[in-house]
Design a protein around this motif. Sequence first.
Motif, PDB file in Angstrom:
ATOM      1  N   CYS A 218       1.121  -0.680  -0.333  1.00 47.07           N
ATOM      2  CA  CYS A 218       0.198  -0.308  -0.311  1.00 47.07           C
ATOM      3  C   CYS A 218       1.251   1.263   0.429  1.00 47.07           C
ATOM      4  O   CYS A 218       0.682   2.029  -0.319  1.00 47.07           O
ATOM      5  N   VAL A 219       2.124   1.196   0.581  1.00 50.52           N
ATOM      6  CA  VAL A 219       2.835   2.303   0.495  1.00 50.52           C
ATOM      7  C   VAL A 219       4.482   2.656  -0.592  1.00 50.52           C
ATOM      8  O   VAL A 219       5.176   3.267  -0.621  1.00 50.52           O
ATOM      9  N   GLY A 220       4.209   1.119  -1.144  1.00 51.15           N
ATOM     10  CA  GLY A 220       5.298   0.979  -2.068  1.00 51.15           C
ATOM     11  C   GLY A 220       6.539   0.474  -2.035  1.00 51.15           C
ATOM     12  O   GLY A 220       7.597   0.681  -2.477  1.00 51.15           O
ATOM     13  N   LEU A 221       6.599  -0.222  -0.397  1.00 48.32           N
ATOM     14  CA  LEU A 221       7.918  -0.506  -0.431  1.00 48.32           C
ATOM     15  C   LEU A 221       7.918  -2.094  -0.822  1.00 48.32           C
ATOM     16  O   LEU A 221       7.138  -3.337  -1.132  1.00 48.32           O
ATOM     17  N   LYS A 222       9.056  -2.469  -1.155  1.00 46.67           N
ATOM     18  CA  LYS A 222       9.405  -3.984  -1.510  1.00 46.67           C
ATOM     19  C   LYS A 222      10.004  -4.642   0.178  1.00 46.67           C
ATOM     20  O   LYS A 222       9.870  -6.022   0.105  1.00 46.67           O
ATOM     21  N   GLU A 223      10.415  -3.465   0.877  1.00 49.45           N
ATOM     22  CA  GLU A 223      12.475  -4.289   1.873  1.00 49.45           C
ATOM     23  C   GLU A 223      11.857  -3.347   2.536  1.00 49.45           C
ATOM     24  O   GLU A 223      10.961  -2.559   2.692  1.00 49.45           O
ATOM     25  N   LYS A 224      12.344  -3.890   3.899  1.00 49.31           N
ATOM     26  CA  LYS A 224      12.624  -3.096   5.176  1.00 49.31           C
ATOM     27  C   LYS A 224      12.875  -1.947   4.946  1.00 49.31           C
ATOM     28  O   LYS A 224      14.199  -2.384   4.566  1.00 49.31           O
ATOM     29  N   VAL A 225      12.859  -0.755   5.275  1.00 50.77           N
ATOM     30  CA  VAL A 225      13.638   0.649   5.270  1.00 50.77           C
ATOM     31  C   VAL A 225      14.993   0.698   6.974  1.00 50.77           C
ATOM     32  O   VAL A 225      14.273   0.569   7.841  1.00 50.77           O
ATOM     33  N   LYS A 226      15.535   1.456   6.076  1.00 52.20           N
ATOM     34  CA  LYS A 226      16.921   1.445   7.156  1.00 52.20           C
ATOM     35  C   LYS A 226      16.467   2.632   7.899  1.00 52.20           C
ATOM     36  O   LYS A 226      16.489   4.008   6.606  1.00 52.20           O
ATOM     37  N   GLY A 227      16.605   3.049   8.988  1.00 47.82           N
ATOM     38  CA  GLY A 227      16.259   4.100  10.319  1.00 47.82           C
ATOM     39  C   GLY A 227      14.655   4.828   9.668  1.00 47.82           C
ATOM     40  O   GLY A 227      14.131   3.945   9.904  1.00 47.82           O
ATOM     41  N   LYS A 228      14.480   5.553   9.979  1.00 54.21           N
ATOM     42  CA  LYS A 228      13.497   6.191  10.613  1.00 54.21           C
ATOM     43  C   LYS A 228      12.164   5.835   9.560  1.00 54.21           C
ATOM     44  O   LYS A 228      12.629   6.321   8.262  1.00 54.21           O
ATOM     45  N   TRP A 229      11.354   5.636   9.312  1.00 49.83           N
ATOM     46  CA  TRP A 229      10.073   6.250   8.149  1.00 49.83           C
ATOM     47  C   TRP A 229       8.896   6.888   8.624  1.00 49.83           C
ATOM     48  O   TRP A 229       8.169   6.325   9.702  1.00 49.83           O
ATOM     49  N   TYR A 230       8.147   7.144   7.891  1.00 46.49           N
ATOM     50  CA  TYR A 230       7.188   8.546   8.068  1.00 46.49           C
ATOM     51  C   TYR A 230       6.229   8.780   6.938  1.00 46.49           C
ATOM     52  O   TYR A 230       7.129   7.897   5.727  1.00 46.49           O
ATOM     53  N   CYS A 231       4.793   8.084   7.102  1.00 43.01           N
ATOM     54  CA  CYS A 231       3.895   7.526   5.896  1.00 43.01           C
ATOM     55  C   CYS A 231       3.872   8.899   5.344  1.00 43.01           C
ATOM     56  O   CYS A 231       4.117  10.503   5.556  1.00 43.01           O
ATOM     57  N   SER A 232       2.719   9.123   4.415  1.00 39.89           N
ATOM     58  CA  SER A 232       2.725  10.644   3.545  1.00 39.89           C
ATOM     59  C   SER A 232       2.403  11.283   4.341  1.00 39.89           C
ATOM     60  O   SER A 232       2.444  12.032   4.223  1.00 39.89           O
ATOM     61  N   ASP A 233       1.342  11.013   5.132  1.00 37.63           N
ATOM     62  CA  ASP A 233       0.557  12.000   6.065  1.00 37.63           C
ATOM     63  C   ASP A 233       1.075  12.608   7.246  1.00 37.63           C
ATOM     64  O   ASP A 233       1.142  13.417   7.023  1.00 37.63           O
ATOM     65  N   CYS A 234       2.044  11.410   7.590  1.00 40.30           N
ATOM     66  CA  CYS A 234       2.959  12.441   8.707  1.00 40.30           C
ATOM     67  C   CYS A 234       3.946  13.258   8.016  1.00 40.30           C
ATOM     68  O   CYS A 234       4.330  13.571   8.530  1.00 40.30           O
ATOM     69  N   ALA A 235       4.707  12.268   7.118  1.00 37.19           N
ATOM     70  CA  ALA A 235       5.667  13.650   6.412  1.00 37.19           C
ATOM     71  C   ALA A 235       5.279  15.036   6.283  1.00 37.19           C
ATOM     72  O   ALA A 235       6.138  15.598   6.481  1.00 37.19           O
ATOM     73  N   SER A 236       4.196  14.881   4.996  1.00 37.57           N
ATOM     74  CA  SER A 236       3.506  16.266   5.226  1.00 37.57           C
ATOM     75  C   SER A 236       3.108  16.913   6.004  1.00 37.57           C
ATOM     76  O   SER A 236       3.955  18.733   5.898  1.00 37.57           O
ATOM     77  N   LEU A 237       2.951  16.545   6.667  1.00 35.65           N
ATOM     78  CA  LEU A 237       2.384  17.379   8.596  1.00 35.65           C
ATOM     79  C   LEU A 237       4.166  18.187   8.394  1.00 35.65           C
ATOM     80  O   LEU A 237       3.936  18.951   8.772  1.00 35.65           O
ATOM     81  N   LYS A 238       5.219  17.072   8.941  1.00 34.65           N
ATOM     82  CA  LYS A 238       6.473  17.293  10.044  1.00 34.65           C
ATOM     83  C   LYS A 238       7.010  18.292   8.104  1.00 34.65           C
ATOM     84  O   LYS A 238       7.672  19.206   9.279  1.00 34.65           O
TER      85      LYS A 238
END
Length: 244
Positions: A218-238
């Motif tokens: 649903c978020v376009g990932l194929k493998e685990k992200v290294k480091g911190k990851w934010y969803c599109s809503d939280c990234a836009s707000l940040k």
Amino acid sequence: MSSFVDEFQANLEALPNILQKKYSLLRDLDKSLQEIQRQNEQRCEQEIEDIKQGVKAGNITPNTSLIRFSDEALDEQKHSIRIADEKMALAVQAYDFVDAHIQQLDQFLKLCDEDNRRERDTAAPALLASSLDGNTKSGRGSESGRGGRKKTRLIAAEEATETEVAVATTTGNPTGTQLDLPVDPNEPTYCFCNQVSYGDMIACDNPDCKIEWFHFGCVGLKEKVKGKWYCSDCASLKNRRRGR
């Protein structure tokens, strides 16, 4: 739904022209700012040189507390700050304008998803009834007795249920990023798709995230992200808070 789509399309068509005007104004402000800064640098360098010559000639007391730039130089610096503030405000306006369209797009996609769900929920009972009726009638001719009839109905019900799930999955998930699973009312749901937990999932690192967990697809990932990851809503707000 139709009125919302028309409004969304009209706003989307006007977006490029509005952004072009804002970016054009940004370029003009930036050009003015660079020119004022260049003039101010030349003025300050000349005034510093004049002060040095005055100190050497004894016309100016070498007291740093009494030496200052001219009012013209200070006014140019203040004017530069005002233009920089205008550029920042204009950039924030452009960002908020695009963000509002993104939120409207999210709402449009949510409405489409709800319409698709209602259509599937309406079509599923009819498909189940048709499958049960067809399989039961064909089974009666080949089997006799209570045991045979009971077995036929059981097989028909199982096949109809499998057919219903397969059709719902194919119709609602053409890309394979969302599964239309039967949801237990007591089981929590996650992600933008509002489905139960399945497969690989990732958590948003914003402790105040309303959704928290998301499916990789649903978020376009194929493998685990290294480091911190934010969803599109939280990234836009940040990013918006950082810009302000």
